[in-house]
Scaffold this motif. Sequence first.
Motif, PDB file in Angstrom:
ATOM      1  N   TYR A  86       0.834  -1.207   0.000  1.00  0.00           N
ATOM      2  CA  TYR A  86       0.000   0.000   0.000  1.00  0.00           C
ATOM      3  C   TYR A  86       0.870   1.260   0.000  1.00  0.00           C
ATOM      4  O   TYR A  86       0.618   2.206  -0.763  1.00  0.00           O
ATOM      5  CB  TYR A  86      -0.918  -0.022   1.220  1.00  0.00           C
ATOM      6  CG  TYR A  86      -1.726   1.238   1.397  1.00  0.00           C
ATOM      7  CD1 TYR A  86      -2.838   1.495   0.599  1.00  0.00           C
ATOM      8  CD2 TYR A  86      -1.357   2.180   2.359  1.00  0.00           C
ATOM      9  CE1 TYR A  86      -3.582   2.654   0.763  1.00  0.00           C
ATOM     10  CE2 TYR A  86      -2.088   3.346   2.528  1.00  0.00           C
ATOM     11  CZ  TYR A  86      -3.200   3.572   1.724  1.00  0.00           C
ATOM     12  OH  TYR A  86      -3.915   4.722   1.885  1.00  0.00           O
ATOM     13  N   ILE A  87       1.892   1.275   0.847  1.00  0.00           N
ATOM     14  CA  ILE A  87       2.774   2.445   0.903  1.00  0.00           C
ATOM     15  C   ILE A  87       3.505   2.635  -0.421  1.00  0.00           C
ATOM     16  O   ILE A  87       3.652   3.762  -0.922  1.00  0.00           O
ATOM     17  CB  ILE A  87       3.770   2.300   2.073  1.00  0.00           C
ATOM     18  CG1 ILE A  87       3.024   2.333   3.411  1.00  0.00           C
ATOM     19  CG2 ILE A  87       4.818   3.387   2.027  1.00  0.00           C
ATOM     20  CD1 ILE A  87       3.919   2.093   4.609  1.00  0.00           C
ATOM     21  N   GLY A  88       3.970   1.517  -1.003  1.00  0.00           N
ATOM     22  CA  GLY A  88       4.690   1.629  -2.273  1.00  0.00           C
ATOM     23  C   GLY A  88       3.820   2.150  -3.401  1.00  0.00           C
ATOM     24  O   GLY A  88       4.240   3.007  -4.189  1.00  0.00           O
ATOM     25  N   VAL A  89       2.584   1.648  -3.476  1.00  0.00           N
ATOM     26  CA  VAL A  89       1.688   2.084  -4.551  1.00  0.00           C
ATOM     27  C   VAL A  89       1.304   3.544  -4.381  1.00  0.00           C
ATOM     28  O   VAL A  89       1.335   4.339  -5.345  1.00  0.00           O
ATOM     29  CB  VAL A  89       0.435   1.179  -4.601  1.00  0.00           C
ATOM     30  CG1 VAL A  89      -0.608   1.762  -5.545  1.00  0.00           C
ATOM     31  CG2 VAL A  89       0.823  -0.225  -5.032  1.00  0.00           C
ATOM     32  N   THR A  90       0.949   3.948  -3.159  1.00  0.00           N
ATOM     33  CA  THR A  90       0.541   5.342  -2.937  1.00  0.00           C
ATOM     34  C   THR A  90       1.712   6.307  -3.130  1.00  0.00           C
ATOM     35  O   THR A  90       1.519   7.439  -3.602  1.00  0.00           O
ATOM     36  CB  THR A  90      -0.047   5.502  -1.533  1.00  0.00           C
ATOM     37  OG1 THR A  90       0.885   5.007  -0.559  1.00  0.00           O
ATOM     38  CG2 THR A  90      -1.353   4.750  -1.407  1.00  0.00           C
ATOM     39  N   ALA A  91       2.924   5.864  -2.761  1.00  0.00           N
ATOM     40  CA  ALA A  91       4.080   6.725  -2.987  1.00  0.00           C
ATOM     41  C   ALA A  91       4.376   6.859  -4.480  1.00  0.00           C
ATOM     42  O   ALA A  91       4.819   7.907  -4.948  1.00  0.00           O
ATOM     43  CB  ALA A  91       5.293   6.160  -2.248  1.00  0.00           C
ATOM     44  N   ARG A  92       4.129   5.796  -5.218  1.00  0.00           N
ATOM     45  CA  ARG A  92       4.372   5.821  -6.663  1.00  0.00           C
ATOM     46  C   ARG A  92       3.472   6.834  -7.373  1.00  0.00           C
ATOM     47  O   ARG A  92       3.910   7.515  -8.314  1.00  0.00           O
ATOM     48  CB  ARG A  92       4.139   4.414  -7.227  1.00  0.00           C
ATOM     49  CG  ARG A  92       4.454   4.252  -8.687  1.00  0.00           C
ATOM     50  CD  ARG A  92       5.937   4.281  -8.934  1.00  0.00           C
ATOM     51  NE  ARG A  92       6.273   4.017 -10.333  1.00  0.00           N
ATOM     52  CZ  ARG A  92       7.502   4.024 -10.823  1.00  0.00           C
ATOM     53  NH1 ARG A  92       8.518   4.269 -10.007  1.00  0.00           N
ATOM     54  NH2 ARG A  92       7.717   3.794 -12.087  1.00  0.00           N
ATOM     55  N   ILE A  93       2.244   6.920  -6.929  1.00  0.00           N
ATOM     56  CA  ILE A  93       1.309   7.846  -7.565  1.00  0.00           C
ATOM     57  C   ILE A  93       1.239   9.169  -6.798  1.00  0.00           C
ATOM     58  O   ILE A  93       0.362   9.991  -7.043  1.00  0.00           O
ATOM     59  CB  ILE A  93      -0.097   7.218  -7.653  1.00  0.00           C
ATOM     60  CG1 ILE A  93      -0.660   6.927  -6.250  1.00  0.00           C
ATOM     61  CG2 ILE A  93      -0.081   5.959  -8.500  1.00  0.00           C
ATOM     62  CD1 ILE A  93      -2.073   6.366  -6.264  1.00  0.00           C
TER      63      ILE A  93
END
Length: 208
Positions: free
Chosen positions: A59-66
């Motif tokens: 979740y953290i990786g995906v939200t940081a990516r966008i």
Amino acid sequence: MSLEAAPEAPSGASPADTSAGATDDWGDGAKVRRAWSPRGFPAGLVALLAAGVAGTALYIGVTARIDRAPRWSRDLLERAQTHEWRDNWTIVAGLTAAVLGLWLIVLAATPGRRSLLRLRSPGDAMTVYMTRRTAASFLRHTALASSGVLDARVRMGRRKAVLRVDYHFRDPDDLHDELIERLEERANALTLARVPRVDLRLQPVSGR
């Protein structure tokens, strides 16, 4: 008692080979294996923790990516990068994780089910177990059947059965010989895969 399926004999093995194998497995008790526990709770706990950590990281990786990471995740990453990891709570958390890891390793390397004693197999496709409490009860009632015996306490192990017997009005040597003979006969009659050694301890009781 409990029953479990046992591995089938290898294909091509002759009845004589199967019999010989059974004799080796059950004859002297050297190759008797304990019942393994399914470890359902520890496995579920590990799976739950792993899923939680993996899900949070994803979740953290995906939200940081966008570029839509929530505030708590940015604070968490910033703290992980700048923290010196010397606080008491950090040490406690690390020790807790280490103890939990060692506990899981012990569970993975040990069979568990200490309360079960394996019996001599009545067939190739069946494994039979008896509880230690049941085996101890048989030995206790055997001891109580002798004259002069007031009480008996049994601690049943995989290799040895320790009996503490209270008695009166009997010659200790005669009673010891009588009980040893009866208890060893009963231990053999239990058809355990590893016949336990009988350790008999007599204690005289006066005034009863």
